[in-house]
Design an enzyme around this catalytic site. Structure first.
Site, PDB file in Angstrom:
ATOM      1  N   LYS A  29       5.130 -10.501   0.757  1.00 25.62           N
ATOM      2  CA  LYS A  29       6.104  -9.490   0.284  1.00 25.62           C
ATOM      3  C   LYS A  29       5.568  -8.103   0.594  1.00 25.62           C
ATOM      4  O   LYS A  29       6.274  -7.249   1.116  1.00 25.62           O
ATOM      5  CB  LYS A  29       6.306  -9.628  -1.224  1.00 25.62           C
ATOM      6  CG  LYS A  29       6.964  -8.412  -1.879  1.00 25.62           C
ATOM      7  CD  LYS A  29       7.144  -8.547  -3.362  1.00 25.62           C
ATOM      8  CE  LYS A  29       5.979  -8.157  -4.167  1.00 25.62           C
ATOM      9  NZ  LYS A  29       5.794  -6.723  -4.374  1.00 25.62           N
ATOM     10  N   ASN A  30       4.286  -7.875   0.305  1.00 25.25           N
ATOM     11  CA  ASN A  30       3.725  -6.524   0.412  1.00 25.25           C
ATOM     12  C   ASN A  30       3.404  -6.112   1.828  1.00 25.25           C
ATOM     13  O   ASN A  30       2.968  -4.983   2.050  1.00 25.25           O
ATOM     14  CB  ASN A  30       2.491  -6.393  -0.495  1.00 25.25           C
ATOM     15  CG  ASN A  30       2.897  -6.450  -1.956  1.00 25.25           C
ATOM     16  OD1 ASN A  30       4.085  -6.398  -2.283  1.00 25.25           O
ATOM     17  ND2 ASN A  30       1.933  -6.600  -2.833  1.00 25.25           N
TER      18      ASN A  30
ATOM     19  N   CYS B 188       7.874   1.548 -13.684  1.00 23.54           N
ATOM     20  CA  CYS B 188       8.187   0.122 -13.603  1.00 23.54           C
ATOM     21  C   CYS B 188       7.408  -0.589 -14.697  1.00 23.54           C
ATOM     22  O   CYS B 188       6.777   0.020 -15.533  1.00 23.54           O
ATOM     23  CB  CYS B 188       7.829  -0.435 -12.231  1.00 23.54           C
ATOM     24  SG  CYS B 188       6.084  -0.683 -12.081  1.00 23.54           S
TER      25      CYS B 188
ATOM     26  N   ARG C 204       5.007   5.045 -11.915  1.00 18.80           N
ATOM     27  CA  ARG C 204       4.613   4.852 -10.512  1.00 18.80           C
ATOM     28  C   ARG C 204       4.687   6.223  -9.819  1.00 18.80           C
ATOM     29  O   ARG C 204       5.621   6.533  -9.120  1.00 18.80           O
ATOM     30  CB  ARG C 204       5.539   3.847  -9.817  1.00 18.80           C
ATOM     31  CG  ARG C 204       5.513   2.457 -10.388  1.00 18.80           C
ATOM     32  CD  ARG C 204       4.156   1.752 -10.324  1.00 18.80           C
ATOM     33  NE  ARG C 204       3.820   1.196  -9.041  1.00 18.80           N
ATOM     34  CZ  ARG C 204       4.176  -0.036  -8.650  1.00 18.80           C
ATOM     35  NH1 ARG C 204       4.929  -0.761  -9.434  1.00 18.80           N
ATOM     36  NH2 ARG C 204       3.833  -0.503  -7.473  1.00 18.80           N
TER      37      ARG C 204
ATOM     38  N   ASP D 117      -3.364  -7.548  -8.270  1.00 19.78           N
ATOM     39  CA  ASP D 117      -2.231  -8.469  -8.314  1.00 19.78           C
ATOM     40  C   ASP D 117      -2.656  -9.887  -8.673  1.00 19.78           C
ATOM     41  O   ASP D 117      -1.802 -10.713  -8.988  1.00 19.78           O
ATOM     42  CB  ASP D 117      -1.501  -8.481  -6.957  1.00 19.78           C
ATOM     43  CG  ASP D 117      -0.855  -7.143  -6.675  1.00 19.78           C
ATOM     44  OD1 ASP D 117      -0.484  -6.897  -5.520  1.00 19.78           O
ATOM     45  OD2 ASP D 117      -0.751  -6.325  -7.612  1.00 19.78           O
TER      46      ASP D 117
ATOM     47  N   ARG E 294      11.177 -11.646  -7.596  1.00 22.71           N
ATOM     48  CA  ARG E 294      10.959 -10.478  -6.726  1.00 22.71           C
ATOM     49  C   ARG E 294       9.837 -10.754  -5.723  1.00 22.71           C
ATOM     50  O   ARG E 294       9.815 -10.183  -4.646  1.00 22.71           O
ATOM     51  CB  ARG E 294      10.559  -9.249  -7.574  1.00 22.71           C
ATOM     52  CG  ARG E 294      11.685  -8.624  -8.360  1.00 22.71           C
ATOM     53  CD  ARG E 294      11.212  -7.370  -9.050  1.00 22.71           C
ATOM     54  NE  ARG E 294      10.410  -6.584  -8.141  1.00 22.71           N
ATOM     55  CZ  ARG E 294       9.421  -5.776  -8.541  1.00 22.71           C
ATOM     56  NH1 ARG E 294       9.131  -5.675  -9.809  1.00 22.71           N
ATOM     57  NH2 ARG E 294       8.737  -5.070  -7.672  1.00 22.71           N
TER      58      ARG E 294
HETATM   59  C1  EPZ Z   1       1.078  -1.677  -3.837  1.00 19.57           C
HETATM   60  O1  EPZ Z   1       1.706  -0.866  -4.812  1.00 19.57           O
HETATM   61  C2  EPZ Z   1       1.627  -3.077  -4.058  1.00 19.57           C
HETATM   62  N1  EPZ Z   1       3.071  -3.077  -3.854  1.00 19.57           N
HETATM   63  C3  EPZ Z   1       1.306  -3.533  -5.482  1.00 19.57           C
HETATM   64  O2  EPZ Z   1       1.771  -4.874  -5.615  1.00 19.57           O
HETATM   65  C4  EPZ Z   1      -0.203  -3.515  -5.660  1.00 19.57           C
HETATM   66  O3  EPZ Z   1      -0.513  -3.866  -6.992  1.00 19.57           O
HETATM   67  C5  EPZ Z   1      -0.736  -2.105  -5.361  1.00 19.57           C
HETATM   68  O4  EPZ Z   1      -0.341  -1.712  -4.031  1.00 19.57           O
HETATM   69  C6  EPZ Z   1      -2.255  -2.038  -5.432  1.00 19.57           C
HETATM   70  O5  EPZ Z   1      -2.804  -2.951  -4.536  1.00 19.57           O
HETATM   71  C7  EPZ Z   1       3.544  -3.159  -2.579  1.00 19.57           C
HETATM   72  O6  EPZ Z   1       2.793  -3.187  -1.624  1.00 19.57           O
HETATM   73  C8  EPZ Z   1       5.026  -3.205  -2.421  1.00 19.57           C
HETATM   74  P1  EPZ Z   1      -0.879   2.162  -5.084  1.00 19.57           P
HETATM   75  P2  EPZ Z   1       1.571   0.751  -4.726  1.00 19.57           P
HETATM   76  O7  EPZ Z   1      -0.143   3.308  -4.505  1.00 19.57           O
HETATM   77  O8  EPZ Z   1       1.603   1.170  -3.308  1.00 19.57           O
HETATM   78  C9  EPZ Z   1      -1.509   5.405  -8.500  1.00 19.57           C
HETATM   79  C10 EPZ Z   1       2.814  -6.671  -6.654  1.00 19.57           C
HETATM   80  O9  EPZ Z   1       2.575  -7.240  -7.724  1.00 19.57           O
HETATM   81  N2  EPZ Z   1      -0.810   6.356  -7.611  1.00 19.57           N
HETATM   82  O10 EPZ Z   1      -2.097   1.639  -4.371  1.00 19.57           O
HETATM   83  O11 EPZ Z   1       2.525   1.346  -5.661  1.00 19.57           O
HETATM   84  C11 EPZ Z   1      -0.583   4.313  -9.020  1.00 19.57           C
HETATM   85  O12 EPZ Z   1       0.112   4.733 -10.169  1.00 19.57           O
HETATM   86  C12 EPZ Z   1       2.785  -5.164  -6.597  1.00 19.57           C
HETATM   87  O13 EPZ Z   1       3.061  -7.246  -5.560  1.00 19.57           O
HETATM   88  C13 EPZ Z   1      -0.755   7.703  -7.975  1.00 19.57           C
HETATM   89  O14 EPZ Z   1      -1.261   8.097  -9.032  1.00 19.57           O
HETATM   90  O15 EPZ Z   1       0.090   0.929  -5.307  1.00 19.57           O
HETATM   91  C14 EPZ Z   1      -1.532   3.197  -9.348  1.00 19.57           C
HETATM   92  O16 EPZ Z   1      -2.102   3.412 -10.609  1.00 19.57           O
HETATM   93  C15 EPZ Z   1       2.527  -4.534  -7.939  1.00 19.57           C
HETATM   94  N3  EPZ Z   1      -0.111   8.583  -7.164  1.00 19.57           N
HETATM   95  C16 EPZ Z   1      -2.623   3.336  -8.273  1.00 19.57           C
HETATM   96  O17 EPZ Z   1      -2.492   4.668  -7.751  1.00 19.57           O
HETATM   97  C17 EPZ Z   1       0.474   8.189  -5.990  1.00 19.57           C
HETATM   98  O18 EPZ Z   1       1.029   9.053  -5.275  1.00 19.57           O
HETATM   99  C18 EPZ Z   1      -2.466   2.356  -7.134  1.00 19.57           C
HETATM  100  O19 EPZ Z   1      -1.213   2.539  -6.601  1.00 19.57           O
HETATM  101  C19 EPZ Z   1       0.407   6.818  -5.638  1.00 19.57           C
HETATM  102  C20 EPZ Z   1      -0.244   5.928  -6.453  1.00 19.57           C
END
Ligand code: EPZ
Length: 418
Positions: free
Chosen positions: A22-23, A116, A121, A307, A399
């Site tokens: 998915k990711n 979410c 997010r 995850d 999802r």
């Molecule tokens: C991706 O989410 C994945 N989703 C998530 O999988 C996964 O848990 C996550 O990466 C971490 O590996 C997809 O790929 C679609 P991040 P993403 O940006 O991109 C903070 C699942 O279960 N942050 O690495 O949203 C954020 O709040 C899902 O399949 C900021 O503060 O993750 C989080 O605490 C859940 N500012 C941390 O960084 C920003 O601008 C990691 O987020 C962006 C992120």
């Protein structure tokens, strides 16, 4: 409202072939928007988030259709660059389309993807990077309005945190930008490499993906390509956790051991037998699992994946001893523990730490999925419990997991969808 009915107590035994990731498929679908030729995407998982992404592509003038696990994306002729609130809200990671829109248009508007189940997010790192690339961005009333005077230009970006989404979004914006973009402290997840490989197949110039420094040389245009999405490493960790927790043995085909090495090494410490096969993993879980002595800290790749936290916790609920989790990526990713405690688990959550004391027995109960991975963890706990567990709100699970009950039934689980 559909639910999953799980009758616990059966040891698992069987073979499955992993779904596509998915990711990886989601950012690749967004990347297809940048292409001026047709893209064919194989091993695309049949998931509600994937169909939400295709609705966004179609709303932008593309023609995205599916035949089984193959998606075909015909490029858009239109210069329409607006994604509706409704479509943005359907999928939390819809913000990944902003980078693709900016790769093609001087003006575009999307609504804030919003929080979410895992907490807020934020997209501050995404927007800060785009501003450095020459995008004027105003955020008001939940809308993100972008304007580029001339052309998006390459620049050097240092991420405060190796955000997966921010890294992907910058890549999508940079592949057609003027000049070179360098991303320092980039996310190193395997899905980033899959996205980069897809973009290279379309003609993009990207180096360093999978490492902390990614260099992208902007090109004039991208053609289409035919590509096969990598397998889903988190689904792999999920099914391995199910066998570990419920007991039994299984072969998981198309599994990539290296992609989840930190998870595998912890699974090995529980006493499970794990062997790599040509294109898969064999796992056998016999007696009671051993608890994990060291703290299980979720970290950006190549650390233990956030995850996999909930599903691995489920596997340890009846282990012999105490395991300690530390969730370092998301603010509230322990919402599944209430349901597990209702089933008899002994878990104490203090801030980002969860202390799991293995118990002798779990009992079936009626529980509600709280989020994608938490929901899958409840199903695993149901497999380990005596009696019947009903998991509702399984839209969360759908999802990210392709027909989870079909896959688990192939492993011998007594589970059905109602
Ligand atoms: C991706 O989410 C994945 N989703 C998530 O999988 C996964 O848990 C996550 O990466 C971490 O590996 C997809 O790929 C679609 P991040 P993403 O940006 O991109 C903070 C699942 O279960 N942050 O690495 O949203 C954020 O709040 C899902 O399949 C900021 O503060 O993750 C989080 O605490 C859940 N500012 C941390 O960084 C920003 O601008 C990691 O987020 C962006 C992120």
């Amino acid at each position: 409202m559909q639910k999953l009915i799980v009758h616990g107590g059966t040891k698992l035994r069987g073979e499955i072939e992993l779904q596509g990731s998915k990711n990886s498929a989601l950012p690749i679908l967004a990347a297809a928007y940048l292409c001026s030729g047709k893209c064919v995407l194989h091993n695309c998982p049949k998931l509600t988030d994937i169909y939400a992404a295709s609705r966004i592509l179609n709303s932008l003038g593309c023609k995205c259709t599916f035949s089984g696990n193959t998606a075909e994306i015909i490029p858009s002729e239109s210069d329409y660059a607006f994604i509706s609130d409704e479509l943005m809200r359907e999928m939390r990671s819809s913000i990944i389309f902003l980078g693709a829109l900016l790769g093609r248009h001087k003006k575009c508007t999307v609504s804030y993807p919003g929080g979410c189940e895992l907490g807020p997010r934020p997209i501050d790192m995404h927007l800060a990077a785009f501003r450095k690339m020459g995008v004027e961005i105003s955020e008001n009333f939940g809308k993100v309005v972008c304007n580029v005077r001339k052309k998006v230009h390459g620049t050097k970006i240092s991420l405060a945190f190796p955000s997966v989404g921010a890294t992907e979004n910058i890549m999508l914006c940079a592949v057609l930008a003027e000049g070179e973009t360098i991303i320092n402290n980039a996310a190193r997840e395997p899905e980033i490499q899959d996205l980069a490989e897809f973009l290279r197949r379309c003609g993009a110039k990207i180096k360093g993906d999978g490492e902390s420094r990614i260099v992208i040389e902007g090109v004039e245009k991208l053609g289409g390509c035919e590509y096969s999405v990598m397998s889903d490493r988190i689904a792999c960790a999920t099914y391995l956790s199910a066998v570990a927790g419920a007991g039994g043995e299984a072969i998981i085909h198309k599994a990539c051991l290296n992609c989840i090495e930190p998870f595998i090494s912890l699974l090995d410490q529980t006493g499970c037998s794990i062997y790599t096969l040509d294109e898969g993993i064999y796992v056998r879980s016999g007696l009671r699992l051993k608890a994990i002595e060291s703290c299980i800290r979720t970290m950006p790749h190549p650390g233990f994946p956030t995850d996999a936290q909930a599903v691995f916790m489920a596997a340890l609920l009846k282990s012999d001893g105490t395991s300690v989790f530390e969730e370092n990526i998301f603010d509230c990713r322990y919402r599944h523990t209430d349901a597990m405690k209702k089933m008899g688990a002994d878990i104490k959550v203090i801030g980002k730490t969860a202390v799991v004391q293995g118990v002798d027995r779990l009992y079936g109960a009626n529980v509600e999925a709280t989020d994608l991975r938490g929901g899958a963890a409840m199903v695993i706990a149901g497999l380990m419990a005596e009696g019947t567990t009903e998991v509702s709100k399984i839209c969360y699970i759908d999802r990210g997991y392709e027909e989870i009950e079909v896959y688990l039934r192939k492993l011998g689980a007594d589970i059905r969808r109602e």
